[in-house]
Design a protein around this motif. Structure first.
Motif, mmCIF file in Angstrom:
data_model
loop_
_atom_site.group_PDB
_atom_site.id
_atom_site.type_symbol
_atom_site.label_atom_id
_atom_site.label_comp_id
_atom_site.label_asym_id
_atom_site.label_seq_id
_atom_site.Cartn_x
_atom_site.Cartn_y
_atom_site.Cartn_z
ATOM 1 N N THR A 54 -10.176 6.658 0.533
ATOM 2 C CA THR A 54 -11.185 5.796 0.216
ATOM 3 C C THR A 54 -11.281 4.643 1.274
ATOM 4 N N ILE A 55 -10.103 4.270 1.639
ATOM 5 C CA ILE A 55 -10.085 3.050 2.886
ATOM 6 C C ILE A 55 -10.655 3.715 4.047
ATOM 7 N N LYS A 56 -10.263 5.040 4.409
ATOM 8 C CA LYS A 56 -10.571 5.769 5.421
ATOM 9 C C LYS A 56 -12.068 5.855 5.659
ATOM 10 N N LEU A 57 -12.905 6.128 4.477
ATOM 11 C CA LEU A 57 -14.226 6.467 4.487
ATOM 12 C C LEU A 57 -14.904 5.437 4.593
ATOM 13 N N LEU A 58 -14.361 4.051 4.011
ATOM 14 C CA LEU A 58 -14.993 2.670 4.062
ATOM 15 C C LEU A 58 -15.059 2.211 5.704
#
Ligand SMILES: [Zn+2]
Ligand SMILES: [Zn+2]
Ligand SMILES: [Zn+2]
Length: 146
Positions: A54-58
């Protein structure tokens, strides 16, 4: 605030599942920069892999800034969008956004010197924030040995 971020993600066609939603809410609440570990502690119900994904996505969608601490470990913060750099306070951990980049000339020189084409850059500055500078000025001088 969390709703605005979630709306942006929806608009980008990203499916916001329960765990992702919980993560976004946790990091919007934080306001300050965080490590992946800190985020995991804030949302213990969400698995490690989901947190990292999710961090990577954000980061990829420009909603979260990725920066490096002085030791190189990654640190994240909610983005205010647009090209900018970060000044990280080495005392209290505050992150100051710097919107005046001003290194275009240096990049041109790098292109001239190497013949390479610069595609992007990253710049982190390590500072004492104004509050910490003030605190340092006020604190009594170190005890002198008699
Ligand atoms: Zn930023
Ligand atoms: Zn500080
Ligand atoms: Zn820049």
């Amino acid at each position: 605030m969390a709703t605005a971020v979630l709306d942006t993600l929806d608009a980008q066609g990203l499916r916001m599942t329960g765990p992702r939603r919980a993560l976004v809410e946790a990091l919007v609440e934080r306001q300050e920069a965080f490590t992946a570990e800190e985020l995991m502690q804030a949302v213990p119900a969400v698995g490690r892999a989901t947190v990292f994904r999710t961090i990577k996505l954000l980061v990829d969608s420009g909603l979260v800034c990725r920066m490096s601490q002085v030791d190189g470990r990654p640190l994240y913060s909610l983005s205010h969008q647009g090209h900018h750099h970060h000044a990280l306070c080495q005392r209290c951990g505050a992150v100051l956004d710097i919107y005046r980049c001003g290194i275009d000339t240096m990049l041109e020189n790098i292109e001239l010197a190497t013949g390479a084409k610069v595609l992007g850059h990253r710049l982190e500055v390590f500072v004492l924030c104004p509050a910490c500078v003030a605190a340092a000025d006020e604190s009594p001088p170190a005890k002198q040995l008699a």
